[in-house]
Design a protein around this motif. Structure first.
Motif, PDB file in Angstrom:
ATOM      1  N   PHE A 261       0.788  -1.228   0.000  1.00 38.86           N
ATOM      2  CA  PHE A 261       0.000   0.000   0.000  1.00 38.86           C
ATOM      3  C   PHE A 261       0.828   1.291   0.000  1.00 38.86           C
ATOM      4  O   PHE A 261       0.484   2.250  -0.706  1.00 38.86           O
ATOM      5  N   LEU A 262       1.894   1.337   0.797  1.00 37.45           N
ATOM      6  CA  LEU A 262       2.576   2.613   0.987  1.00 37.45           C
ATOM      7  C   LEU A 262       3.259   3.181  -0.265  1.00 37.45           C
ATOM      8  O   LEU A 262       3.091   4.368  -0.573  1.00 37.45           O
ATOM      9  N   PRO A 263       4.074   2.389  -0.999  1.00 36.23           N
ATOM     10  CA  PRO A 263       4.802   2.991  -2.127  1.00 36.23           C
ATOM     11  C   PRO A 263       3.916   3.717  -3.137  1.00 36.23           C
ATOM     12  O   PRO A 263       4.199   4.877  -3.476  1.00 36.23           O
ATOM     13  N   PRO A 264       2.836   3.104  -3.662  1.00 36.63           N
ATOM     14  CA  PRO A 264       2.040   3.839  -4.644  1.00 36.63           C
ATOM     15  C   PRO A 264       1.312   5.038  -4.059  1.00 36.63           C
ATOM     16  O   PRO A 264       1.156   6.072  -4.736  1.00 36.63           O
ATOM     17  N   LEU A 265       0.864   4.953  -2.799  1.00 38.70           N
ATOM     18  CA  LEU A 265       0.173   6.080  -2.191  1.00 38.70           C
ATOM     19  C   LEU A 265       1.104   7.279  -2.029  1.00 38.70           C
ATOM     20  O   LEU A 265       0.730   8.428  -2.318  1.00 38.70           O
ATOM     21  N   LEU A 266       2.322   7.031  -1.579  1.00 38.46           N
ATOM     22  CA  LEU A 266       3.300   8.111  -1.432  1.00 38.46           C
ATOM     23  C   LEU A 266       3.730   8.656  -2.785  1.00 38.46           C
ATOM     24  O   LEU A 266       3.881   9.872  -2.968  1.00 38.46           O
TER      25      LEU A 266
END
Length: 527
Positions: free
Chosen positions: A60-65
């Motif tokens: 979840f984190l990489p694409p959201l950031l």
């Protein structure tokens, strides 16, 4: 598989329905998603939602950031970098410290290390929640830039605290010298790795014969690769994604063509919407299992709720104190960059609003779920179920209580009444478009004087910029005319790139106009 697939498809459908309902009610969709997941989670017979703790950050984190880097105003971030970094690092550490002390004092069985672990989990406010809530009210660009910039960096600082606390809980010791060196490597190494990987991808986009589909496919794997490489080298994957994302965002006109930018915008918007929706829905769906976990440990539900409320109050108080301290320090030491606040009332209300924007969400949930079930010794991880429950309570209370009241506070108390000037923004857009028209008309008249005289298409195009008319006759659009029109679109982009250097011009206005130029170029290509 045949059981889970329909359930996952139903989750996406529920996300879409709740989002439409949220738009109609004019409230932030994360609030309804969490409540919806909470209600659905207690329906008997549904599959238990389990996410591998080792993959929760990576999924979840990489694409959201990465997507957030492409929407944030880098110009505003540079202007407010002092306040952004103070909120992203100092405030996060102060919040984690406050939670650690209170948890150690008032929650039985919580050591300082466990307190810091909990503090690292719940300290970072959620950018998605804040953005979804503030879109219903008008706030100044400076405030928006501070909140967006903080959200990009506070995830990294909180996860660094989380990782150090995790080591301290597992080993029972904490060496400050080693921690300091590790911290420097995680920050500096993470940023350097992100820049290097981003530079390599930019060169790949420029040199390889990519089309829109392959460009978009590459952008989808880029944040994951940045994050993975940094984590493999024990640096901060979050900072790698942020640094690389900001680098690539600033060069989007260099290595992506109009088709890649237009189509990529739609793909990424839908992709990130689904990811956010799934995460917030999982927050609600996880509650029944979390409640079962604390009951198995003999902790009364009411007692656990009390701990969650206590930690939530600490989070709100710590952010409030930090907001007032930051405002006061800025007015004393850097009065030239302090927000222009007229009167004591606004001086009191503005930090109050900044302090009230601390909704928790995706990162807190991901960090809590990433706590291992057992230690390296094989023993059960201490207080894991209670930490998960407290995290859930903090997310729920901040989302619902602060999320529902923040728009009311901003509008009812007219905190930004004197700061937002819609006429000024409209005048900026009008001046920018007038400058574009004059710049293009002078360029065409100077370069294509001979060609324009006999060619009806170019004459009509020149009249468009002189008289704001529009070319509608597709028969006049020959290949040579198309080439000239596309060249003129590039000239406009160059003009906007120069205009973007002006600190008084809102970067979002520039991006909107660039998007219009990309759409115009795509329209020309299919004529």
């Amino acid at each position: 598989m045949h059981t889970i697939l329909p359930f996952m498809l139903a989750m996406v459908a529920i996300i879409v329905i709740l989002n439409m309902w949220a738009v109609k009610l004019k409230i932030a969709y994360p609030i309804l998603l969490v409540i919806g997941g909470l209600v659905i989670g207690f329906i008997p017979g549904l599959p238990v939602v389990k996410v591998d703790p080792g993959l929760i950050f990576f999924i979840f984190l990489p694409p959201l950031l990465f997507q957030a880097c492409w929407t944030v105003s880098f110009k505003e971030m540079k202007k407010w970098w002092r306040m952004i970094t103070s909120f992203a690092f100092l405030v996060v550490f102060f919040t984690a410290l406050s939670v650690a002390i209170v948890a150690h004092e008032y929650i039985p069985g919580f050591t300082i290390a466990l307190g810091f672990l909990l503090g690292g989990i719940v300290s970072p406010p959620d950018a998605v929640s804040t953005g979804a809530i503030t879109k219903f009210v008008k706030i100044p660009k400076s405030t928006s830039a501070i909140l967006e910039g903080e959200s990009l960096l506070n995830d990294a600082s909180s996860l660094i605290i989380f990782q150090f606390a995790l080591v301290a809980v597992g080993t029972g010791q904490f060496v400050w010298q080693d921690a300091a060196l590790s911290f420097l490597w995680m920050v500096i190494g993470g940023a350097a790795i992100g820049f290097l990987v981003a530079w390599l991808f930019v060169e790949a986009h420029k040199r390889l014969p990519t089309d829109a589909s392959s460009d978009i496919a590459l952008t989808l794997i880029e944040p994951y690769l940045m994050y993975w490489i940094a984590e493999q080298l024990h640096a901060s994957g979050v900072l790698a994604v942020v640094a690389g994302g900001l680098y690539m965002s600033a060069r989007r006109l260099v290595f992506l063509d109009s088709a890649s930018r237009v189509r990529g915008y739609s793909v990424w918007e839908s992709f990130v919407f689904i990811l956010n929706g799934v995460v917030f829905l999982i927050i609600g769906l996880e509650l029944p299992e979390i409640v079962a976990g604390i009951r198995s440990q003999g902790i009364p539900l009411g007692t656990a709720i009390g701990y969650g409320v206590l930690v939530t109050l600490v989070l709100i108080a710590a952010r409030m104190i930090s907001a007032y301290a930051s405002m006061l320090a800025t007015r004393i030491f850097r009065p030239s960059v302090a927000p222009k606040v007229s009167g004591k009332r606004r001086f009191v209300l503005l930090p109050l609003m900044l302090g009230w924007t601390g909704m928790r969400g995706v990162v807190s949930l991901a960090a809590a779920l990433a706590i291992p079930v057992t230690l390296d010794s094989g023993a059960a991880f201490p207080q894991r179920s209670l930490i998960l429950f407290i995290t859930f309570v903090a997310i729920l209370l901040t989302l619902v209580v602060q999320g529902l009241t923040l728009p009311y506070i901003i509008t009812r108390w007219r905190i930004f009444g004197d700061f937002i000037n819609e006429d000024s923004e409209a005048a900026t857009k009008k001046e920018m478009k007038l400058g574009l028209k004059q710049h293009v008309y002078e360029y065409v008249r100077t370069k294509y004087t001979d060609e324009a005289s006999p060619h009806a298409g170019i004459q009509q195009f020149m009249r468009k910029w002189e008289e704001r008319s529009k070319v509608n006759d597709e028969d006049l659009m020959s290949n040579s005319t198309k080439a000239i029109f596309i060249e003129i679109l590039d000239i406009q982009r160059q003009y906007l790139a120069v205009l973007n250097q002006n600190p008084k011009i809102d970067e979002e206005v520039i991006r909107q106009q660039l998007y219009q130029l990309d759409l115009e170029e795509e329209r020309l290509k299919i004529i």
